[in-house]
Design a protein around this motif. Structure first.
Motif, short mmCIF file in Angstrom:
data_model
loop_
_atom_site.label_atom_id
_atom_site.label_comp_id
_atom_site.label_asym_id
_atom_site.label_seq_id
_atom_site.Cartn_x
_atom_site.Cartn_y
_atom_site.Cartn_z
N PHE A 65 -12.22 -13.74 8.18
CA PHE A 65 -11.85 -14.23 9.50
C PHE A 65 -11.49 -13.16 10.52
CE2 PHE A 65 -10.72 -17.54 6.42
CZ PHE A 65 -11.51 -18.56 6.89
N TYR A 66 -10.93 -12.08 10.09
CA TYR A 66 -10.36 -11.13 11.03
C TYR A 66 -10.87 -9.71 10.73
CZ TYR A 66 -7.19 -15.09 11.15
OH TYR A 66 -6.66 -16.35 11.21
N ALA A 67 -11.63 -9.17 11.65
CA ALA A 67 -12.16 -7.81 11.47
C ALA A 67 -11.02 -6.81 11.36
CB ALA A 67 -13.06 -7.45 12.64
N GLY A 68 -11.03 -6.03 10.30
CA GLY A 68 -10.04 -4.97 10.12
C GLY A 68 -8.72 -5.42 9.53
N THR A 69 -8.48 -6.72 9.42
CA THR A 69 -7.20 -7.19 8.90
C THR A 69 -7.02 -6.84 7.43
OG1 THR A 69 -7.19 -9.00 10.49
CG2 THR A 69 -5.68 -9.19 8.65
N ALA A 70 -8.08 -6.93 6.66
CA ALA A 70 -7.99 -6.56 5.24
C ALA A 70 -7.62 -5.09 5.10
CB ALA A 70 -9.29 -6.87 4.51
N ASP A 71 -8.20 -4.24 5.94
CA ASP A 71 -7.87 -2.81 5.90
C ASP A 71 -6.42 -2.57 6.30
OD1 ASP A 71 -10.45 -2.12 5.10
OD2 ASP A 71 -11.13 -1.81 7.17
N ARG A 72 -5.97 -3.28 7.32
CA ARG A 72 -4.56 -3.12 7.75
C ARG A 72 -3.62 -3.60 6.65
NH1 ARG A 72 -6.91 -4.63 12.54
NH2 ARG A 72 -6.22 -6.80 12.45
N PHE A 73 -4.00 -4.69 5.99
CA PHE A 73 -3.18 -5.19 4.88
C PHE A 73 -3.09 -4.14 3.78
CE2 PHE A 73 -2.57 -7.22 0.78
CZ PHE A 73 -1.47 -8.02 1.02
N MET A 74 -4.22 -3.55 3.43
CA MET A 74 -4.22 -2.53 2.38
C MET A 74 -3.41 -1.30 2.79
SD MET A 74 -5.51 -3.66 -0.34
CE MET A 74 -5.53 -2.12 -1.24
N ASP A 75 -3.47 -0.91 4.05
CA ASP A 75 -2.66 0.22 4.52
C ASP A 75 -1.17 -0.09 4.37
OD1 ASP A 75 -4.96 1.61 5.18
OD2 ASP A 75 -4.83 1.17 7.33
N GLU A 76 -0.78 -1.29 4.76
CA GLU A 76 0.63 -1.66 4.65
C GLU A 76 1.05 -1.79 3.19
OE1 GLU A 76 3.73 -5.00 6.29
OE2 GLU A 76 2.07 -4.39 7.58
N LEU A 77 0.17 -2.37 2.36
CA LEU A 77 0.46 -2.47 0.93
C LEU A 77 0.64 -1.09 0.31
CD1 LEU A 77 0.71 -4.11 -1.71
CD2 LEU A 77 -1.80 -3.95 -1.90
N GLU A 78 -0.22 -0.16 0.67
CA GLU A 78 -0.12 1.20 0.15
C GLU A 78 1.21 1.84 0.54
OE1 GLU A 78 -2.39 5.40 0.77
OE2 GLU A 78 -3.65 3.61 0.63
N ALA A 79 1.65 1.62 1.77
CA ALA A 79 2.94 2.17 2.21
C ALA A 79 4.10 1.56 1.42
CB ALA A 79 3.13 1.92 3.71
N VAL A 80 4.05 0.25 1.17
CA VAL A 80 5.09 -0.43 0.39
C VAL A 80 5.10 0.09 -1.04
CG1 VAL A 80 5.73 -2.66 -0.62
CG2 VAL A 80 5.23 -2.49 1.83
N LEU A 81 3.92 0.22 -1.64
CA LEU A 81 3.83 0.71 -3.02
C LEU A 81 4.33 2.14 -3.13
CD1 LEU A 81 0.41 -0.80 -4.09
CD2 LEU A 81 2.70 -1.59 -4.76
N ASN A 82 4.08 2.94 -2.12
CA ASN A 82 4.58 4.31 -2.11
C ASN A 82 6.11 4.32 -2.09
OD1 ASN A 82 4.27 7.14 -2.06
ND2 ASN A 82 4.55 7.15 0.16
N ARG A 83 6.70 3.45 -1.26
CA ARG A 83 8.18 3.35 -1.22
C ARG A 83 8.72 2.91 -2.58
NH1 ARG A 83 7.68 -0.17 3.19
NH2 ARG A 83 6.79 1.11 4.79
N ILE A 84 8.08 1.90 -3.17
CA ILE A 84 8.52 1.39 -4.47
C ILE A 84 8.42 2.48 -5.53
CG2 ILE A 84 7.95 -0.21 -6.34
CD1 ILE A 84 7.16 -2.24 -4.15
#
Length: 97
Positions: free
Chosen positions: A25-44
């Motif tokens: 549905f949303y161009a680039g949203t999956a990439d933005r989600f993965m970027d945010e997920l990566e940042a969260v996983l790095n903090r964890i």
């Protein structure tokens, strides 16, 4: 020493569903989600106790990634963090864990 992050099969399936949905549905949203997920996983990985204990089941911790919740448990003896679920925040979470 950083903790190792392990996605359990159910969490991997959740993540596949999230990315499949977002990419339709949303161009680039999956990439933005993965970027945010990566940042969260790095903090964890650096500090697994950075996110709050899940109020309905204290054996899990919960992190927010966009409109999704990441549920995980810390295994200090093996220096790992196991990711159990990646669920949309509007789901009935208690039924899914």
């Amino acid at each position: 020493m950083d903790y190792n992050i392990i996605f359990l099969e159910r969490a991997e399936n959740d993540l596949d569903e999230v990315l499949s949905y977002k990419s339709k549905f949303y161009a680039g949203t999956a990439d933005r989600f993965m970027d945010e997920l990566e940042a969260v996983l790095n903090r964890i990985s650096k500090n697994p106790r950075v996110y709050q204990v899940y109020v309905y089941d204290g054996s899990y911790r919960r992190a927010v990634v966009m409109d999704y919740l990441l549920f995980y448990r810390i295994c200090d003896d093996s220096h790992t963090v196991k990711i159990y679920r990646v669920l949309h925040g509007k789901r009935d979470i208690k039924e899914c864990l």
